[in-house]
Design a protein around this motif. Structure first.
Motif, PDB file in Angstrom:
ATOM      1  N   GLU A  44       0.813  -1.225   0.000  1.00 11.22           N
ATOM      2  CA  GLU A  44       0.000   0.000   0.000  1.00 11.22           C
ATOM      3  C   GLU A  44       0.847   1.277   0.000  1.00 11.22           C
ATOM      4  O   GLU A  44       0.379   2.341   0.409  1.00 11.22           O
ATOM      5  CB  GLU A  44      -0.989   0.006   1.185  1.00 11.22           C
ATOM      6  CG  GLU A  44      -2.055  -1.075   1.074  1.00 11.22           C
ATOM      7  CD  GLU A  44      -3.133  -0.957   2.130  1.00 11.22           C
ATOM      8  OE1 GLU A  44      -2.948  -0.210   3.116  1.00 11.22           O
ATOM      9  OE2 GLU A  44      -4.193  -1.610   1.962  1.00 11.22           O
ATOM     10  N   GLU A  45       2.082   1.190  -0.454  1.00  9.15           N
ATOM     11  CA  GLU A  45       2.938   2.371  -0.526  1.00  9.15           C
ATOM     12  C   GLU A  45       2.479   3.284  -1.661  1.00  9.15           C
ATOM     13  O   GLU A  45       2.176   2.822  -2.760  1.00  9.15           O
ATOM     14  CB  GLU A  45       4.390   1.953  -0.749  1.00  9.15           C
ATOM     15  CG  GLU A  45       5.383   3.092  -0.634  1.00  9.15           C
ATOM     16  CD  GLU A  45       6.823   2.624  -0.629  1.00  9.15           C
ATOM     17  OE1 GLU A  45       7.674   3.324  -0.056  1.00  9.15           O
ATOM     18  OE2 GLU A  45       7.095   1.521  -1.188  1.00  9.15           O
ATOM     19  N   THR A  46       2.434   4.584  -1.398  1.00 11.53           N
ATOM     20  CA  THR A  46       2.026   5.540  -2.430  1.00 11.53           C
ATOM     21  C   THR A  46       3.179   5.766  -3.404  1.00 11.53           C
ATOM     22  O   THR A  46       4.356   5.569  -3.057  1.00 11.53           O
ATOM     23  CB  THR A  46       1.628   6.891  -1.816  1.00 11.53           C
ATOM     24  OG1 THR A  46       2.796   7.485  -1.217  1.00 11.53           O
ATOM     25  CG2 THR A  46       0.533   6.727  -0.774  1.00 11.53           C
ATOM     26  N   PRO A  47       2.865   6.202  -4.630  1.00 13.08           N
ATOM     27  CA  PRO A  47       3.937   6.499  -5.589  1.00 13.08           C
ATOM     28  C   PRO A  47       4.908   7.551  -5.059  1.00 13.08           C
ATOM     29  O   PRO A  47       6.126   7.434  -5.264  1.00 13.08           O
ATOM     30  CB  PRO A  47       3.177   7.010  -6.822  1.00 13.08           C
ATOM     31  CG  PRO A  47       1.806   6.462  -6.698  1.00 13.08           C
ATOM     32  CD  PRO A  47       1.529   6.365  -5.232  1.00 13.08           C
ATOM     33  N   GLN A  48       4.382   8.586  -4.383  1.00 18.95           N
ATOM     34  CA  GLN A  48       5.243   9.644  -3.854  1.00 18.95           C
ATOM     35  C   GLN A  48       6.229   9.090  -2.825  1.00 18.95           C
ATOM     36  O   GLN A  48       7.419   9.413  -2.846  1.00 18.95           O
ATOM     37  CB  GLN A  48       4.406  10.757  -3.199  1.00 18.95           C
ATOM     38  CG  GLN A  48       3.402  11.412  -4.123  1.00 18.95           C
ATOM     39  CD  GLN A  48       2.009  10.816  -3.978  1.00 18.95           C
ATOM     40  OE1 GLN A  48       1.850   9.593  -4.028  1.00 18.95           O
ATOM     41  NE2 GLN A  48       1.013  11.666  -3.802  1.00 18.95           N
TER      42      GLN A  48
END
Length: 198
Positions: A44-48
């Motif tokens: 669930e890591e965001t692209p940013q």
């Protein structure tokens, strides 16, 4: 004129020929060193966050070999609707990515880290860049990929080449960010750390 031998050696923590070519534009001496890290996103890591984390990890990995160096780590993550797009590697995956991108906005997040190995000072930013795609037909996608074969590029195109024909609009503060190294921000971070280009 800057006296470059007064500064610690500048190390680009990357094996990317695109980033090296961009950095050469600043006319400063540097070495390239390929970092060996796991680039897989976390759950669930965001692209940013992924772009920021990998840029930092690349700089820290190379620091082990150049503890007195001034290290530039950079990583780029492409996304559509917050979904991370990997480098396609194959023709089939590139076709799929460009079909998904057709008529949509793709965001590129470029993480940039400058790490002074000697003092531990670190400057870190994430630079966004927005690409608005034309509505593309299957034939256009196939024609483009056959000509340019951008299978090692996030987003399945080369903006510095024929990829420009895929876009309706580009939006961002530094076009170099789209290729993988935001030079405007890099100069700012180097200045903060005490390294003057001019």
């Amino acid at each position: 004129m800057a006296i470059f031998n007064a500064y610690p050696p500048l190390i680009l923590a990357s094996s990317s020929p695109y980033r090296a070519a961009l950095l050469k534009r600043l006319n400063i001496p540097f070495k390239c060193c390929s970092p060996h890290i796991d680039e897989a996103p976390l759950f669930e890591e965001t692209p940013q966050h992924l772009a920021s984390r990998l840029a930092q990890q690349k700089a820290q990995a190379v620091r082990e070999q150049f503890p007195q160096g001034l290290i530039i780590g950079s990583d780029q993550v492409a996304s559509i609707d917050e979904k991370i797009l990997d480098k396609p590697e194959t023709h089939e995956r590139a076709v799929t990515q460009l079909k998904v991108a057709s008529g949509k906005k793709m965001i590129f997040y470029t993480g940039l880290c400058v790490l002074d190995g000697k003092t531990d000072q670190m400057e870190l930013i994430v630079e966004p860049f927005y690409v608005y795609f034309r509505s593309l037909t299957q034939e256009q996608i196939e024609n483009y990929l056959q000509q340019e074969q951008p299978y090692d590029c996030a987003g399945s195109f080369k903006a510095e080449g024929l990829g420009i024909v895929l876009f309706e609009q580009l939006e961002g503060s530094d076009p170099n960010a789209l290729i993988g190294l935001p030079l405007i921000q890099l100069v700012t971070l180097l200045n903060k750390i005490g390294y003057s280009i001019l």
